[in-house]
Design a protein around this motif. Structure first.
Motif, PDB file in Angstrom:
ATOM      1  N   TYR A 189       0.859  -1.181   0.000  1.00  0.00           N
ATOM      2  CA  TYR A 189       0.000   0.000   0.000  1.00  0.00           C
ATOM      3  C   TYR A 189       0.899   1.237   0.000  1.00  0.00           C
ATOM      4  N   PRO A 190       0.373   2.366  -0.506  1.00  0.00           N
ATOM      5  CA  PRO A 190       1.203   3.567  -0.617  1.00  0.00           C
ATOM      6  C   PRO A 190       1.642   4.091   0.740  1.00  0.00           C
ATOM      7  N   PHE A 191       2.746   4.832   0.729  1.00  0.00           N
ATOM      8  CA  PHE A 191       3.307   5.483   1.921  1.00  0.00           C
ATOM      9  C   PHE A 191       3.588   4.473   3.038  1.00  0.00           C
ATOM     10  N   THR A 192       4.070   3.300   2.646  1.00  0.00           N
ATOM     11  CA  THR A 192       4.495   2.335   3.649  1.00  0.00           C
ATOM     12  C   THR A 192       5.691   2.885   4.427  1.00  0.00           C
ATOM     13  N   THR A 193       6.615   3.509   3.684  1.00  0.00           N
ATOM     14  CA  THR A 193       7.805   4.087   4.310  1.00  0.00           C
ATOM     15  C   THR A 193       7.479   5.482   4.812  1.00  0.00           C
ATOM     16  N   LEU A 194       7.607   5.675   6.118  1.00  0.00           N
ATOM     17  CA  LEU A 194       7.304   6.970   6.733  1.00  0.00           C
ATOM     18  C   LEU A 194       8.554   7.702   7.179  1.00  0.00           C
ATOM     19  N   VAL A 195       9.692   7.018   7.187  1.00  0.00           N
ATOM     20  CA  VAL A 195      10.956   7.635   7.579  1.00  0.00           C
ATOM     21  C   VAL A 195      12.032   7.154   6.623  1.00  0.00           C
ATOM     22  N   PRO A 196      13.106   7.930   6.421  1.00  0.00           N
ATOM     23  CA  PRO A 196      14.194   7.464   5.560  1.00  0.00           C
ATOM     24  C   PRO A 196      14.865   6.222   6.144  1.00  0.00           C
ATOM     25  N   ASN A 197      15.197   5.305   5.273  1.00  0.00           N
ATOM     26  CA  ASN A 197      15.943   4.113   5.663  1.00  0.00           C
ATOM     27  C   ASN A 197      17.349   4.204   5.086  1.00  0.00           C
ATOM     28  N   LEU A 198      18.313   3.713   5.827  1.00  0.00           N
ATOM     29  CA  LEU A 198      19.702   3.808   5.424  1.00  0.00           C
ATOM     30  C   LEU A 198      20.321   2.423   5.427  1.00  0.00           C
ATOM     31  N   GLY A 199      21.025   2.085   4.356  1.00  0.00           N
ATOM     32  CA  GLY A 199      21.685   0.794   4.246  1.00  0.00           C
ATOM     33  C   GLY A 199      23.101   0.949   3.727  1.00  0.00           C
ATOM     34  N   VAL A 200      23.945  -0.035   4.013  1.00  0.00           N
ATOM     35  CA  VAL A 200      25.347  -0.036   3.581  1.00  0.00           C
ATOM     36  C   VAL A 200      25.526  -1.130   2.537  1.00  0.00           C
ATOM     37  N   VAL A 201      26.109  -0.748   1.398  1.00  0.00           N
ATOM     38  CA  VAL A 201      26.292  -1.676   0.276  1.00  0.00           C
ATOM     39  C   VAL A 201      27.782  -1.850   0.025  1.00  0.00           C
ATOM     40  N   THR A 202      28.200  -3.080  -0.193  1.00  0.00           N
ATOM     41  CA  THR A 202      29.583  -3.380  -0.553  1.00  0.00           C
ATOM     42  C   THR A 202      29.602  -3.926  -1.965  1.00  0.00           C
ATOM     43  N   ALA A 203      30.346  -3.245  -2.844  1.00  0.00           N
ATOM     44  CA  ALA A 203      30.484  -3.684  -4.240  1.00  0.00           C
ATOM     45  C   ALA A 203      31.960  -3.678  -4.577  1.00  0.00           C
ATOM     46  N   GLY A 204      32.568  -4.844  -4.581  1.00  0.00           N
ATOM     47  CA  GLY A 204      33.999  -4.926  -4.806  1.00  0.00           C
ATOM     48  C   GLY A 204      34.742  -4.298  -3.647  1.00  0.00           C
ATOM     49  N   SER A 205      35.606  -3.339  -3.941  1.00  0.00           N
ATOM     50  CA  SER A 205      36.375  -2.663  -2.893  1.00  0.00           C
ATOM     51  C   SER A 205      35.716  -1.368  -2.420  1.00  0.00           C
ATOM     52  N   THR A 206      34.545  -1.055  -2.960  1.00  0.00           N
ATOM     53  CA  THR A 206      33.858   0.185  -2.608  1.00  0.00           C
ATOM     54  C   THR A 206      32.704  -0.100  -1.653  1.00  0.00           C
ATOM     55  N   VAL A 207      32.673   0.648  -0.587  1.00  0.00           N
ATOM     56  CA  VAL A 207      31.576   0.560   0.369  1.00  0.00           C
ATOM     57  C   VAL A 207      30.859   1.908   0.370  1.00  0.00           C
ATOM     58  N   TYR A 208      29.574   1.902   0.166  1.00  0.00           N
ATOM     59  CA  TYR A 208      28.819   3.153   0.131  1.00  0.00           C
ATOM     60  C   TYR A 208      27.479   2.956   0.828  1.00  0.00           C
ATOM     61  N   THR A 209      26.853   4.079   1.155  1.00  0.00           N
ATOM     62  CA  THR A 209      25.556   4.052   1.838  1.00  0.00           C
ATOM     63  C   THR A 209      24.462   4.461   0.862  1.00  0.00           C
ATOM     64  N   ILE A 210      23.312   3.881   1.060  1.00  0.00           N
ATOM     65  CA  ILE A 210      22.180   4.138   0.187  1.00  0.00           C
ATOM     66  C   ILE A 210      20.965   4.452   1.047  1.00  0.00           C
ATOM     67  N   ALA A 211      20.220   5.481   0.672  1.00  0.00           N
ATOM     68  CA  ALA A 211      19.076   5.945   1.452  1.00  0.00           C
ATOM     69  C   ALA A 211      17.796   5.761   0.656  1.00  0.00           C
ATOM     70  N   ASP A 212      16.785   5.271   1.338  1.00  0.00           N
ATOM     71  CA  ASP A 212      15.447   5.107   0.760  1.00  0.00           C
ATOM     72  C   ASP A 212      14.589   6.261   1.280  1.00  0.00           C
ATOM     73  N   VAL A 213      14.288   7.218   0.397  1.00  0.00           N
ATOM     74  CA  VAL A 213      13.526   8.392   0.792  1.00  0.00           C
ATOM     75  C   VAL A 213      12.038   8.098   0.602  1.00  0.00           C
ATOM     76  N   PRO A 214      11.201   8.442   1.595  1.00  0.00           N
ATOM     77  CA  PRO A 214       9.755   8.200   1.455  1.00  0.00           C
ATOM     78  C   PRO A 214       9.201   8.751   0.157  1.00  0.00           C
ATOM     79  N   GLY A 215       8.163   8.081  -0.345  1.00  0.00           N
ATOM     80  CA  GLY A 215       7.634   8.342  -1.679  1.00  0.00           C
ATOM     81  C   GLY A 215       7.245   9.783  -1.945  1.00  0.00           C
ATOM     82  N   LEU A 216       7.569  10.237  -3.167  1.00  0.00           N
ATOM     83  CA  LEU A 216       7.213  11.579  -3.611  1.00  0.00           C
ATOM     84  C   LEU A 216       5.987  11.504  -4.519  1.00  0.00           C
TER      85      LEU A 216
END
Length: 478
Positions: A189-216
């Motif tokens: 259902y829409p607007f399931t995400t009410l707050v930003p979510n933050l995750g850490v991704v590892t791709a090869g030798s690079t580690v970066y963070t990715i944010a899920d911003v609530p729906g626009l």
């Protein structure tokens, strides 16, 4: 219950400085042994410090009033008061400090970054510190300064490398859950995400963070839906990823129009024009989803977007996407200038800077503004005539009286020292003694100049002997 808050108004108050004390040493065989009043302690500061373990401003939402401890007053026997304890407030990484007018005071990024939100007041000097050759036993002490109190606004802007943006239910939460170890709430259902979510991704030798911003949605930049509340969380991201739903059931929507709507909202918000973009066509595992993705992909690539077809549910195309994001993030990091250590710039006071200003306000009224005069006024006990005389001496030595004369002030004119809402107003009397008639020179105590009994007896004995010698000389025969 709300567990995520990213904007709060905080009322901070630093500790007041402790008052100095006026005391005279009293010991056996040492009458009037001299001043021994100690200084007051400094008031505690209110300090904001970045703590990576803190991820929300929720605590300040529930408790918005914070105050540091006051400094203790001084005591006799040259005992200084204890300093107030600083109040350290941990805030999340990426917190922006603003005043109530919206002006940025500090941008707190990086572990351990600090900002003094409230400066503690100085402690007042005791009469031992105020003693001098001219003022041997001051009968007054300085008051402690009040601590700084003000209202500030804390805004949290997520510190992430990649931001996932898109319509509600486009699959952003599902995508971040399979790319990283984040466990956001996922539902159909829409607007399931009410707050930003933050995750850490590892791709090869690079580690970066990715944010899920609530729906626009359309109008998000003007406050519609949840967009305006969380658009600030994309400001720090290096890459914006449009997550487009290829399996939407709404007849008036398609991936291309969704992209246009979200881009318009990002443009209206402002400041994101130069961020690199990518497009993710999600849900290609759904019937007709793959066909729609193949249909719109050429048009999106013609616009200059890199397009990836993925399925978060079937784990399709995720590896290519994660490595592509890692490549963009690595290039963005390499392009950033190397941060240099903060340079300490010392700006000496100008030779012709008196440290205060005098402004004529109306007829026969003048206002004095300056850091020193205003601080001295705050530290003066106006119930003590000797303390007022000491203030007059300080102002005179600073040159305030001379400048008042140059500005056209005359005896009896009104003088205000300080801002309009908190000023001390008095009628000006040049070289005002303020009780010095009783004390001789301002701030002096003639008790310390009283003759000692033994010395007086010697003087009397010597005087009597001289008088006897004169009488004897008068009757000496020739």
């Amino acid at each position: 219950m709300t567990t995520f808050v990213d904007r709060v108004e905080l009322h901070v108050a630093a500790g007041n400085g402790g008052h100095g004390v006026a005391s005279v040493m009293r010991e056996k065989f040492k009458p009037l042994g001299g001043p021994d009043g100690g200084n007051g302690g400094r008031g505690g500061d209110v300090i904001l410090v970045v703590d990576p373990d803190v991820t929300t401003l929720l605590d300040y939402h529930h408790h918005p009033h914070r105050k540091a401890t006051n400094g203790a007053p001084g005591a006799g026997d040259n005992r200084s008061g204890k300093n107030g304890q600083d109040l350290v407030l941990p805030v999340p990484d990426g917190t922006v400090v603003l005043d109530r007018a919206g002006n940025v005071l500090a941008d707190l990024v990086g572990r351990g970054t600090t900002f003094v939100a409230g400066q503690g007041g100085r402690g007042g000097l005791g009469n031992a510190a105020l003693a001098s050759a001219r003022r041997k036993a001051p009968g007054f002490a300085l008051l402690g300064e009040p601590g700084e109190a003000r209202d500030i606004v804390l805004e949290l802007k997520t510190v992430a490398d990649v931001a996932l943006v898109g319509y509600p239910s486009a699959g952003k939460s599902s995508l971040i859950s399979v790319l990283s170890a984040a466990k956001p709430k996922i539902a159909d259902y829409p607007f399931t995400t009410l707050v930003p979510n933050l995750g850490v991704v590892t791709a090869g030798s690079t580690v970066y963070t990715i944010a899920d911003v609530p729906g626009l949605i359309p109008g998000a930049s003007q406050g519609k839906g949840l967009g305006l509340e969380f658009l600030r969380h994309v400001e720090r991201c290096e890459v914006l990823v449009h997550v487009l739903d290829t399996a939407t059931l709404e007849s008036d929507r398609d991936p291309a129009s969704d992209l246009d709507v979200i881009e318009e909202e990002l443009t209206q918000y402002g400041g994101l024009e130069n961020r690199p973009r990518m497009v993710v066509l999600n849900k290609i595992d759904v019937p007709d989803g793959k066909d729609l993705a193949d249909l719109v992909r050429p048009d999106l690539e013609a616009r200059g977007y890199r397009v990836f077809e993925v399925s978060a549910a079937a784990h399709t195309g995720l590896k290519e996407l994660s490595y592509a994001l890692a490549d963009v993030v690595a290039k963005a990091r390499a392009a950033k200038p190397v941060q240099e250590a903060t340079r300490i710039v010392i700006r000496p006071q100008a030779v012709d800077d008196a440290g205060f200003t005098i402004t004529a306000e109306g007829e026969n009224f003048f206002r004095v503004r300056g850091e020193k005069p205003e601080r001295w006024v705050r530290q003066t006990d106006f119930n003590n005539d000797e303390a007022v005389g000491y203030l007059a001496d300080r102002l005179n030595r600073l040159g305030v009286e001379d400048e008042l004369r140059k500005a056209g002030a005359h005896a009896g004119d009104g003088i205000a020292i300080g801002p309009e809402d908190n000023a001390v107003v008095f009628d000006w009397e040049p070289m005002m003694a303020a009780g010095a008639e009783m004390l001789g020179r301002r701030g002096e105590d003639h008790r310390m100049e009283a003759p000692r009994p033994a010395a007086q007896r010697r003087k009397d004995r010597d005087l009597a002997r001289d008088e006897a010698d004169q009488e004897y000389d008068g009757f000496r025969p020739f």
